[in-house]
Structures are given as structure tokens and as C-alpha cells.
Motif scaffolding. Structure first.
Motif, PDB file in Angstrom:
ATOM      1  N   GLY A  45       0.806  -1.210   0.000  1.00 16.81           N
ATOM      2  CA  GLY A  45       0.000   0.000   0.000  1.00 16.81           C
ATOM      3  C   GLY A  45       0.836   1.255   0.000  1.00 16.81           C
ATOM      4  N   THR A  46       0.164   2.396   0.116  1.00 16.43           N
ATOM      5  CA  THR A  46       0.853   3.690   0.080  1.00 16.43           C
ATOM      6  C   THR A  46       0.729   4.470   1.380  1.00 16.43           C
ATOM      7  OG1 THR A  46      -1.104   4.772  -0.856  1.00 16.43           O
ATOM      8  CG2 THR A  46       0.535   3.899  -2.411  1.00 16.43           C
ATOM      9  N   GLN A  47      -0.026   3.985   2.349  1.00 16.64           N
ATOM     10  CA  GLN A  47      -0.205   4.723   3.595  1.00 16.64           C
ATOM     11  C   GLN A  47       0.765   4.241   4.669  1.00 16.64           C
ATOM     12  OE1 GLN A  47      -3.658   4.299   6.469  1.00 16.64           O
ATOM     13  NE2 GLN A  47      -4.067   6.389   5.761  1.00 16.64           N
ATOM     14  N   ALA A  48       1.524   5.189   5.246  1.00 13.46           N
ATOM     15  CA  ALA A  48       2.395   4.922   6.391  1.00 13.46           C
ATOM     16  C   ALA A  48       1.641   5.358   7.636  1.00 13.46           C
ATOM     17  CB  ALA A  48       3.711   5.690   6.251  1.00 13.46           C
ATOM     18  N   VAL A  49       1.152   4.412   8.386  1.00 12.46           N
ATOM     19  CA  VAL A  49       0.253   4.689   9.505  1.00 12.46           C
ATOM     20  C   VAL A  49       1.012   5.328  10.664  1.00 12.46           C
ATOM     21  CG1 VAL A  49      -1.242   3.632  11.251  1.00 12.46           C
ATOM     22  CG2 VAL A  49      -1.351   2.880   8.866  1.00 12.46           C
ATOM     23  N   ASP A  50       0.425   6.365  11.233  1.00  4.20           N
ATOM     24  CA  ASP A  50       0.931   6.972  12.459  1.00  4.20           C
ATOM     25  C   ASP A  50       0.355   6.194  13.632  1.00  4.20           C
ATOM     26  OD1 ASP A  50       1.665   8.528  14.607  1.00  4.20           O
ATOM     27  OD2 ASP A  50       0.383  10.233  14.089  1.00  4.20           O
ATOM     28  N   ALA A  51       1.225   5.503  14.390  1.00  5.64           N
ATOM     29  CA  ALA A  51       0.789   4.688  15.518  1.00  5.64           C
ATOM     30  C   ALA A  51       0.622   5.496  16.795  1.00  5.64           C
ATOM     31  CB  ALA A  51       1.790   3.555  15.752  1.00  5.64           C
ATOM     32  N   GLY A  52       0.879   6.805  16.730  1.00  3.94           N
ATOM     33  CA  GLY A  52       0.730   7.663  17.890  1.00  3.94           C
ATOM     34  C   GLY A  52      -0.688   8.161  18.050  1.00  3.94           C
ATOM     35  N   PRO A  53      -0.890   9.143  18.927  1.00  5.41           N
ATOM     36  CA  PRO A  53      -2.239   9.584  19.264  1.00  5.41           C
ATOM     37  C   PRO A  53      -2.880  10.530  18.258  1.00  5.41           C
ATOM     38  CG  PRO A  53      -0.636  10.832  20.526  1.00  5.41           C
ATOM     39  CD  PRO A  53       0.135   9.794  19.774  1.00  5.41           C
ATOM     40  N   ASN A  54      -2.128  11.025  17.267  1.00  4.53           N
ATOM     41  CA  ASN A  54      -2.646  12.106  16.423  1.00  4.53           C
ATOM     42  C   ASN A  54      -3.013  11.706  14.995  1.00  4.53           C
ATOM     43  OD1 ASN A  54      -2.360  14.117  18.462  1.00  4.53           O
ATOM     44  ND2 ASN A  54      -0.151  14.105  18.093  1.00  4.53           N
ATOM     45  N   ALA A  55      -2.806  10.436  14.639  1.00  3.14           N
ATOM     46  CA  ALA A  55      -3.200   9.921  13.324  1.00  3.14           C
ATOM     47  C   ALA A  55      -2.665  10.769  12.169  1.00  3.14           C
ATOM     48  CB  ALA A  55      -4.719   9.807  13.231  1.00  3.14           C
ATOM     49  N   LEU A  56      -1.397  11.140  12.243  1.00  5.06           N
ATOM     50  CA  LEU A  56      -0.764  11.917  11.172  1.00  5.06           C
ATOM     51  C   LEU A  56      -0.169  10.943  10.146  1.00  5.06           C
ATOM     52  CD1 LEU A  56       1.060  14.664  13.295  1.00  5.06           C
ATOM     53  CD2 LEU A  56      -1.278  14.660  12.393  1.00  5.06           C
ATOM     54  N   HIS A  57      -1.049  10.262   9.438  1.00  8.96           N
ATOM     55  CA  HIS A  57      -0.596   9.230   8.518  1.00  8.96           C
ATOM     56  C   HIS A  57       0.204   9.830   7.366  1.00  8.96           C
ATOM     57  CE1 HIS A  57      -3.138   6.816  10.928  1.00  8.96           C
ATOM     58  NE2 HIS A  57      -4.283   7.251  10.403  1.00  8.96           N
ATOM     59  N   GLY A  58       1.222   9.106   6.937  1.00  7.65           N
ATOM     60  CA  GLY A  58       2.067   9.555   5.850  1.00  7.65           C
ATOM     61  C   GLY A  58       1.804   8.780   4.574  1.00  7.65           C
ATOM     62  N   VAL A  59       2.577   9.102   3.539  1.00  7.37           N
ATOM     63  CA  VAL A  59       2.426   8.488   2.220  1.00  7.37           C
ATOM     64  C   VAL A  59       3.779   7.943   1.772  1.00  7.37           C
ATOM     65  CG1 VAL A  59       1.843   8.868  -0.201  1.00  7.37           C
ATOM     66  CG2 VAL A  59       0.541  10.040   1.599  1.00  7.37           C
ATOM     67  N   TYR A  60       3.791   6.674   1.359  1.00  4.82           N
ATOM     68  CA  TYR A  60       4.978   6.102   0.729  1.00  4.82           C
ATOM     69  C   TYR A  60       5.058   6.618  -0.709  1.00  4.82           C
ATOM     70  CZ  TYR A  60       5.164   2.691   4.584  1.00  4.82           C
ATOM     71  OH  TYR A  60       5.250   2.091   5.818  1.00  4.82           O
ATOM     72  N   ASN A  61       6.189   7.213  -1.060  1.00  9.65           N
ATOM     73  CA  ASN A  61       6.377   7.775  -2.394  1.00  9.65           C
ATOM     74  C   ASN A  61       7.337   6.918  -3.219  1.00  9.65           C
ATOM     75  OD1 ASN A  61       5.340  10.938  -2.466  1.00  9.65           O
ATOM     76  ND2 ASN A  61       5.813  10.216  -0.411  1.00  9.65           N
ATOM     77  N   ASN A  62       6.932   6.610  -4.450  1.00 10.62           N
ATOM     78  CA  ASN A  62       7.778   5.914  -5.425  1.00 10.62           C
ATOM     79  C   ASN A  62       8.151   4.492  -5.010  1.00 10.62           C
ATOM     80  OD1 ASN A  62       7.857   8.150  -7.253  1.00 10.62           O
ATOM     81  ND2 ASN A  62       9.319   9.138  -5.856  1.00 10.62           N
TER      82      ASN A  62
END
Length: 323
Positions: A45-62
Motif C-alpha cells: 500500500g501507500t499509507q504509512a500509519v501513524d501509531a501515535g495519538p494524532n493519526a498523522l498518517h504519511g504516504v509512501y512515495n515511489n
């Protein structure tokens, strides 16, 4: 002379009660309340999950390589490998990432070569990054100009290492594998403002060619003791005894109260602040710690106590302390 963090307090309790579990690295990080914590353990997938309290999920690029073995001993969570050319993780700007001049950047990484500059994690908009310079030294940089801190020797190759950079105003620290390796320091004040996060690159340059995992960002400067604890648990190093953990936190005074007789209550902090047992309390009583034969003091009358004389070390404790 400082307030212990919630994570330290929890760790002290769990170790004392025999509840220490060396494979709970992620729980330890989450307990420290990171602004963002990216385990980078997705298999696809392309989502890098934020496991902390704020759900600031990232994106895997390329399309970085996902699912590679990670660094945390006893934890099946995986890591990612970047090609050093165009792969990275991006996290969108948010006011939560307006950390200003007080923060911690933490990760684990592994590289086969360190002859070119490579970025681990960047607060991109405000240009503060933890990276390896072209000499293979761990560094903390501001605005791509001011090297705020640099380690004096090169990072090890072909093995997972645990770098941490902290800034608390003018106080800047670099740690590698739990050890303070701060070299020369030049302060540069970082303004507060919403910021994007890049993992593995800096503004389309200095891409990381290697593996990275367990990236965490905090809105405080983690103390040395907490950095050391994170490394030990992640690396699966045999757990410390309760007394060792307390001593590592550099207490002003630490009285184990484990004497079997006499009137001297030894100070185990290394500061020599021995106390005196007053009116013969019962010594040698069963202690509180699981797996530790050290005994306790039992008070059976209202005038029994242990007393430590006044000293400048204790007198200096004012409005910031832990008991």
C-alpha cells in the motif's frame, strides 16, 4: 532536580513489579506521547500509519521496499528500505508539527555505505533534519546551513542503529545507541510554524539508501535516561534491575533501605547522602521488588523514621523535582 516523564514513571513501576516485557518497544514510544510515530511496518500500500495519538498518517512515495526485517528484537513489525534516489515518506503539514525550538527526532536505520549525505527525518518546511553527513557522521542541521550538532565518529555500517537528536533551546544533544555522542554544538533558533515531515529525504535531495524504521517526533527534548531506555528495549538488551534503572536516572539521592542492622541508611545514588535510622525502625523486612532480595524498613511506632541531613545538593531542589 527534574520531573520524571510519564514513560519513566511507568517503566520504574513495571520493572519493580516484575511486569517488564522487552518486546513492547512500541508501547513505550506511544506512552511518551509523540506528536507522530511511524512504525513503517506495512506490507503493502501507500499509507504509512501513524501509531501515535494524532493519526498523522504519511504516504509512501515511489514504491519503497516494504516488509523487510526490522530492528526491534522480539517484534515482528517490519521496516522499509529506500533506494537512495527518489523514495521517501511524506507527512502533510499540520499545526501539530509546529514544534519550534524544542523537539526530539528519533529513528532506527541501517546503511551499507555512508560516503554521501543521507537524510533520516526532516521537518521540511522549517528545514531541521537529522541526517548522516558525507563523512558518515550523525548530524542535526538547520536551514541546510547551520550544523547544530555533529557526532565525532562515523556511524556503524550494515547494522541497525538508533539515532536521536534533541533540541531544547540552546541545549542540543545527539545520541547513538543510547549513548550521548554530542560533539561540537552551534545553536540556531528554529521558529515555530506548521511543517511537513519527510522521512528518508530532504527537499528532493540527500535521499537515504538503506533501511529505516520506528520514526518518532516529540514536542519535547527526551532526557538521556529515556533515550537510553528506548534503545535497550528495542535492542533486546537484558533488562536492568530496578536499582540500575533508578541509578541511570541520576537521582540526587536514592536510599534502598535494605540494611539488616545498624543506623546508617546508605545512599545508592553515588552522591554520598547517607541517612540515619531514627529510633530503631525494624530492618530486614520483606521488600517490594519482584526478583530482588533487597529488604525494606518497617516503621512500627510514630517516632521511627530515616533522616538525611541538610546539604547543598538537597537544598538546591526548588520547584522542579520527582519523589
Amino acid at each position: 532536580n527534574r520531573a520524571l516523564t510519564p514513560a519513566e514513571v511507568a517503566a520504574h513501576y513495571n520493572i519493580g513489579k516484575g511486569a517488564y516485557v522487552p518486546s513492547t518497544y512500541s508501547k513505550l514510544i506511544v506512552a511518551a506521547n509523540p506528536v507522530g510515530y511511524w512504525r513503517l511496518g506495512e506490507a503493502a500500500g501507500t499509507q504509512a500509519v501513524d501509531a501515535g495519538p494524532n493519526a498523522l498518517h504519511g504516504v509512501y512515495n515511489n514504491s519503497p521496499t516494504l516488509g523487510v526485517p526490522g530492528p526491534i528484537v522480539g517484534d515482528a513489525n517490519t521496516a522499509m528500505t529506500l533506494n537512495g534516489t527518489n523514495q521517501l515518506v511524506t507527512v502533510a503539514s499540520t499545526p501539530l508539527l509546529a514544534l519550534g525550538d524544542v523537539f526530539t527526532l528519533e529513528s532506527w536505520f541501517k546503511v551499507a555505505s555512508a560516503t554521501a549525505a543521507q537524510t533520516l527525518v526532516t521537518k521540511a518546511t522549517l528545514s531541521c533534519r537529522l541526517f548522516i553527513d558525507s563523512a558518515g557522521k550523525l548530524s542535526l542541521l538547520h536551514n541546510d546551513v547551520v550544523v547544530m550538532g555533529v557526532r565525532t565518529i562515523v556511524v556503524p555500517l550494515n547494522q541497525w542503529v538508533h539515532p536521536v537528536g534533541t533540541k531544547n533551546g540552546a541545549t542540543i544533544k545527539l545520541y547513538l545507541n543510547g549513548v550521548d555522542v554530542t560533539g561540537a554544538v552551534t545553536n540556531s533558533t528554529i521558529a515555530s510554524g506548521a511543517s511537513t515531515i519527510n522521512i528518508g529525504a530532504y527537499f528532493g535531495a540527500t535521499f537515504l539508501a538503506g533501511s529505516i524504521d520506528e520514526v518518532a517526533i516529540y514536542s519535547c527534548a527526551l532526557p538521556r535516561e529515556e533515550v537510553f531506555g528506548n534503545y535497550r528495549i528495542g535492542a533486546g538488551i537484558a533488562k536492568s534491575t530496578y536499582a540500575e534503572v533508578i541509578q541511570a536516572a541520576n537521582p540526587v539521592g536514592y536510599w534502598r533501605l535494605g540494611e539488616s542492622s545498624g543506623t546508617v541508611a546508605a545512599d545508592s545514588s553515588g552522591h554520598g547522602l547517607n541517612g540515619t535510622y531514627i529510633n530503631t525502625p525494624t530492618l530486614g523486612a520483606a521488600g517490594a521488588l519482584v526478583g530482588d532480595a533487597n529488604t525494606a524498613m518497617k516503621v512500627v511506632t510514630t517516632n521511627q523514621t530515616m533522616q538525611v541531613a541538610a546539604t547543598p545538593l538537597l537544598d538546591a531542589i526548588a520547584d522542579v523535582f520527582s519523589v
